[in-house]
Each structure stands twice: as structure tokens, then as C-alpha cells.
Design a protein around this motif. Structure first.
Motif, mmCIF file in Angstrom:
data_model
loop_
_atom_site.group_PDB
_atom_site.id
_atom_site.type_symbol
_atom_site.label_atom_id
_atom_site.label_comp_id
_atom_site.label_asym_id
_atom_site.label_seq_id
_atom_site.Cartn_x
_atom_site.Cartn_y
_atom_site.Cartn_z
ATOM 1 N N ALA A 81 47.756 38.260 66.845
ATOM 2 C CA ALA A 81 46.381 37.954 67.237
ATOM 3 C C ALA A 81 45.635 39.212 67.662
ATOM 4 O O ALA A 81 44.452 39.394 67.342
ATOM 5 N N PHE A 82 46.314 40.090 68.372
ATOM 6 C CA PHE A 82 45.675 41.324 68.836
ATOM 7 C C PHE A 82 45.229 42.183 67.658
ATOM 8 O O PHE A 82 44.079 42.611 67.582
ATOM 9 N N TYR A 83 46.151 42.426 66.729
ATOM 10 C CA TYR A 83 45.835 43.336 65.616
ATOM 11 C C TYR A 83 44.842 42.721 64.630
ATOM 12 O O TYR A 83 44.114 43.455 63.951
ATOM 13 N N ALA A 84 44.769 41.396 64.583
ATOM 14 C CA ALA A 84 43.827 40.753 63.664
ATOM 15 C C ALA A 84 42.377 41.064 64.021
ATOM 16 O O ALA A 84 41.504 41.095 63.146
ATOM 17 N N THR A 85 42.128 41.297 65.309
ATOM 18 C CA THR A 85 40.746 41.571 65.735
ATOM 19 C C THR A 85 40.531 43.017 66.165
ATOM 20 O O THR A 85 39.434 43.545 66.031
ATOM 21 N N SER A 86 41.578 43.657 66.676
ATOM 22 C CA SER A 86 41.406 45.032 67.169
ATOM 23 C C SER A 86 41.096 46.015 66.046
ATOM 24 O O SER A 86 40.489 47.061 66.278
ATOM 25 N N VAL A 87 41.495 45.678 64.818
ATOM 26 C CA VAL A 87 41.219 46.571 63.691
ATOM 27 C C VAL A 87 39.715 46.748 63.516
ATOM 28 O O VAL A 87 39.252 47.767 62.995
ATOM 29 N N HIS A 88 38.942 45.774 63.983
ATOM 30 C CA HIS A 88 37.485 45.866 63.915
ATOM 31 C C HIS A 88 36.888 46.312 65.252
ATOM 32 O O HIS A 88 35.672 46.307 65.416
ATOM 33 N N ASN A 108 41.388 39.774 73.639
ATOM 34 C CA ASN A 108 41.379 39.349 72.234
ATOM 35 C C ASN A 108 42.719 38.781 71.772
ATOM 36 O O ASN A 108 42.778 37.810 71.022
ATOM 37 N N GLY A 109 43.821 39.391 72.220
ATOM 38 C CA GLY A 109 45.132 38.897 71.824
ATOM 39 C C GLY A 109 45.405 37.510 72.383
ATOM 40 O O GLY A 109 45.950 36.637 71.697
ATOM 41 N N ILE A 110 45.004 37.302 73.633
ATOM 42 C CA ILE A 110 45.207 36.005 74.276
ATOM 43 C C ILE A 110 44.342 34.939 73.606
ATOM 44 O O ILE A 110 44.776 33.803 73.408
ATOM 45 N N HIS A 111 43.126 35.321 73.253
ATOM 46 C CA HIS A 111 42.217 34.405 72.556
ATOM 47 C C HIS A 111 42.873 33.898 71.267
ATOM 48 O O HIS A 111 42.891 32.693 70.989
ATOM 49 N N THR A 144 56.822 31.406 64.585
ATOM 50 C CA THR A 144 56.968 32.854 64.689
ATOM 51 C C THR A 144 56.362 33.535 63.476
ATOM 52 O O THR A 144 56.003 32.879 62.494
ATOM 53 N N GLY A 145 56.274 34.833 63.541
ATOM 54 C CA GLY A 145 55.920 35.629 62.376
ATOM 55 C C GLY A 145 57.081 36.508 61.965
ATOM 56 O O GLY A 145 56.967 37.327 61.052
ATOM 57 N N LEU A 168 56.851 30.136 59.636
ATOM 58 C CA LEU A 168 56.361 31.513 59.654
ATOM 59 C C LEU A 168 54.852 31.525 59.529
ATOM 60 O O LEU A 168 54.283 30.875 58.642
ATOM 61 N N LEU A 169 54.201 32.246 60.413
ATOM 62 C CA LEU A 169 52.750 32.390 60.338
ATOM 63 C C LEU A 169 52.376 33.175 59.101
ATOM 64 O O LEU A 169 52.977 34.208 58.801
ATOM 65 N N ARG A 170 51.387 32.693 58.404
ATOM 66 C CA ARG A 170 50.850 33.423 57.264
ATOM 67 C C ARG A 170 49.398 33.800 57.548
ATOM 68 O O ARG A 170 48.842 33.424 58.581
ATOM 69 N N LYS A 171 48.780 34.531 56.658
ATOM 70 C CA LYS A 171 47.436 35.049 56.903
ATOM 71 C C LYS A 171 46.471 33.915 57.206
ATOM 72 O O LYS A 171 46.454 32.895 56.527
ATOM 73 N N GLY A 172 45.655 34.132 58.240
ATOM 74 C CA GLY A 172 44.705 33.105 58.647
ATOM 75 C C GLY A 172 45.314 32.188 59.690
ATOM 76 O O GLY A 172 46.508 32.244 59.995
ATOM 77 N N LEU A 173 44.483 31.353 60.265
ATOM 78 C CA LEU A 173 44.935 30.411 61.282
ATOM 79 C C LEU A 173 45.325 29.079 60.642
ATOM 80 O O LEU A 173 44.645 28.589 59.748
ATOM 81 N N GLY A 174 46.422 28.516 61.101
ATOM 82 C CA GLY A 174 46.863 27.216 60.605
ATOM 83 C C GLY A 174 47.582 27.257 59.282
ATOM 84 O O GLY A 174 47.805 26.210 58.669
#
Length: 289
Positions: free
Chosen positions: A17-24, A37-40, A135-136, A152-158
Motif C-alpha cells: 500500500a505504501f509503495y503504490a502511492t509513494s511513487v507519486h 498513506n500505507g495505513i490508508h 499476502t503478497g 496472493l494480492l495482485r495489481k489493484g484492490l480486490g
């Protein structure tokens, strides 16, 4: 009645979650400047998974520092990983506070990784209940069996890739319990343990498909090609060590009563988290309940 217990890899969800948004550069900060952001994203992942899998109980497991029995056994274990970004560091403890606000148990034990805690709890629950691991981290696929499935988590939510024994065999050509033997041969560049130098993923899978385990492979080492035999015999110590490092330890001295883990994430608890984190547009969380 068999409950459905969701064991969550907290570190995997928080990092993702952190890296998904921190890159921007989107860190989301409270009025005290603490990044959230990671907690969100972690809360979003939890709510999506709850909606998808409908667990009766939820438990989140965490790493408790970088020093573990694996680093004691092999000082270079994960030594290739840098320090976490400064914006992520304060979110480790804050994430656990948020999870507690949601009335979800936080589990961890010094000297062991979250994977080991998940493995221990899965082993404790799987006889009487159904277990889902969220998990991822593909290392946790070694836990897959008839009553333990891994999402396993894949790209995107859900979005998830869910493994049970049949889908694992179909995808990998081996049983989940043999994944440790594959990792022993090929090593792991992410966790920084060597395996057998010169044996890659394709060959590792082929050898375990043919021989079943590392032990059986070594008993029949003379049947291998000269190149394979030489590589393995020259790296026996690394092979055995890598197998020990790859295996999830399922006897961590932890426990969690199911009474404390009943899944009760509701509107009141979510609203309390939204206020504490000072998030705007909190309705997106409530829509997932």
C-alpha cells in the motif's frame, strides 16, 4: 461449525500500500505531519478482502524487527535490503494501533517473521477450521493444503490469485510442501540466500518434479547430469542452509483465542479510524462494509 479464519500478512499489505502511492509522492499526512498513506491502503485491502472472502475471524501478523533466528543462522539473510523509507517508519506502529481500533488482534514474536506466526496459527486452526492466508508473499504458498488456502494480492484492490492444493499443482507442477525444496535449490535473491550456484528456477522445479525432495535427489545424485551433479555436490552446505532458511517455522510460541479474533469491523470502528487518521472522503471505506 467450521469457521473461516483470515490470517493477514500485515507487513506485505502495508509495504504494498505504501509503495503504490509513494511513487507519486502521495504520502497523505495528518495535521501532526505523520504520513498515513500505507495505513490508508492497508485498511482498504482489509475491507476488500473482508468483502470478498467473508471471514468469521481475522488476525494480522507482523515482523518484530529485522533480527530473527534466520539472521543468526546466516548473517547475509536479507542483508541486501536497504532501510525502509523515512515516511514508512512511523506507520509501522501506527498501523498496529489502527488494526487494534478495528478490534483485530495484532500478532508477532521477536526473533521470528510474520510468515512464521502465520504458519504457526494456520497449523493450530486448520484441523477444526478453514484458513485463508492473505499476502503478497509467494513464500507462504508452502502452507497450502486442503484447509489452508492462500490468496496472493495482485495489481489493484480486490484482485487475488487464490491457491488451493489443486490450483497449486496445476500452476507449479509440484505439491505446495515441495516448494521449500525448490527454493533450497534455486535460492532467493529477495531474501538473499544462495541455493545451489548455477541452478535456476526452471531446473529446480524440474529436479523436484522428478525426485520429490532434496533428500531423495541427493540419494540419486549419480543419476543427474555431470553438470548438475557437480554443482550440487560443490554447494551442499548452501543447499541445506537454504532449505532451513526457506522453510516457514510453524512452532512459534504464540496463540490467539478465536474469541478475540471475531471479525467485527463495522461502521463505528471505521469512522473512529477515519477521524484518528484525519482522512477525507471516508465514505469510500464505509461503502466496503
Amino acid at each position: 461449525m467450521r469457521n473461516k479464519i483470515m490470517l493477514v500478512d500485515g507487513m506485505a499489505l502495508l509495504f504494498r500500500a505504501f509503495y503504490a502511492t509513494s511513487v507519486h509522492g502521495n504520502f497523505m499526512r495528518r495535521s501532526d505531519s505523520t504520513p498515513t498513506n500505507g495505513i490508508h491502503g492497508l485498511v482498504k485491502h482489509l475491507l476488500y478482502a473482508s468483502q470478498n472472502f467473508k471471514p468469521t475471524h481475522t488476525i494480522i501478523c507482523w515482523d518484530m524487527g529485522s533480527e530473527t533466528f534466520r539472521t543468526e543462522a546466516y548473517e547475509n539473510y536479507k542483508a541486501n535490503r536497504g532501510a525502509p523509507p523515512e515516511e514508512l517508519i512511523p506507520q509501522f506502529d501506527l498501523a498496529k494501533e489502527v488494526v487494534a481500533q478495528l478490534n483485530i488482534p495484532n500478532i508477532g514474536y521477536k526473533g521470528y517473521e510474520a510468515d512464521d506466526c502465520i504458519g504457526t496459527l494456520a497449523a493450530a486452526y486448520k484441523e477444526a477450521h478453514d484458513v485463508l492466508v492473505l499476502t503478497g508473499d509467494t513464500d507462504l504458498l508452502q502452507l497450502v493444503d486442503e484447509t489452508v488456502h492462500v490468496a496472493l494480492l495482485r495489481k489493484g484492490l480486490g484482485n487475488y490469485e487464490v491457491y488451493d492444493p489443486a490450483t497449486f499443482v496445476e500452476a507449479k507442477g509440484i505439491n505446495a510442501s515441495q516448494l521449500v525444496d525448490v527454493k533450497a535449490l534455486m535460492g532467493d535473491s529477495s531474501d538473499n540466500y544462495p541455493g545451489v550456484k548455477g541452478i535456476g528456477e526452471k531446473t529446480a522445479y524440474k529436479l523436484i518434479q522428478e525426485h520429490g525432495t532434496v533428500d531423495t535427489l541427493l540419494e540419486n545424485v549419480d543419476s543427474l547430469t555431470k553438470g548438475q551433479r557437480t554443482k550440487i555436490l560443490e554447494c551442499l552446505d548452501d543447499l541445506h542452509m537454504s532449505r532451513e532458511l526457506a522453510a516457514i517455522y510453524c512452532e512459534v510460541p504464540i496463540e490467539c483465542s478465536l474469541e478475540k479474533a471475531v471479525h467485527e469491523v463495522d461502521e463505528e470502528r471505521i469512522e473512529a479510524v477515519i477521524r484518528a487518521m484525519e482522512w477525507k472522503r471516508g465514505e469510500q471505506f464505509l461503502q466496503l462494509l
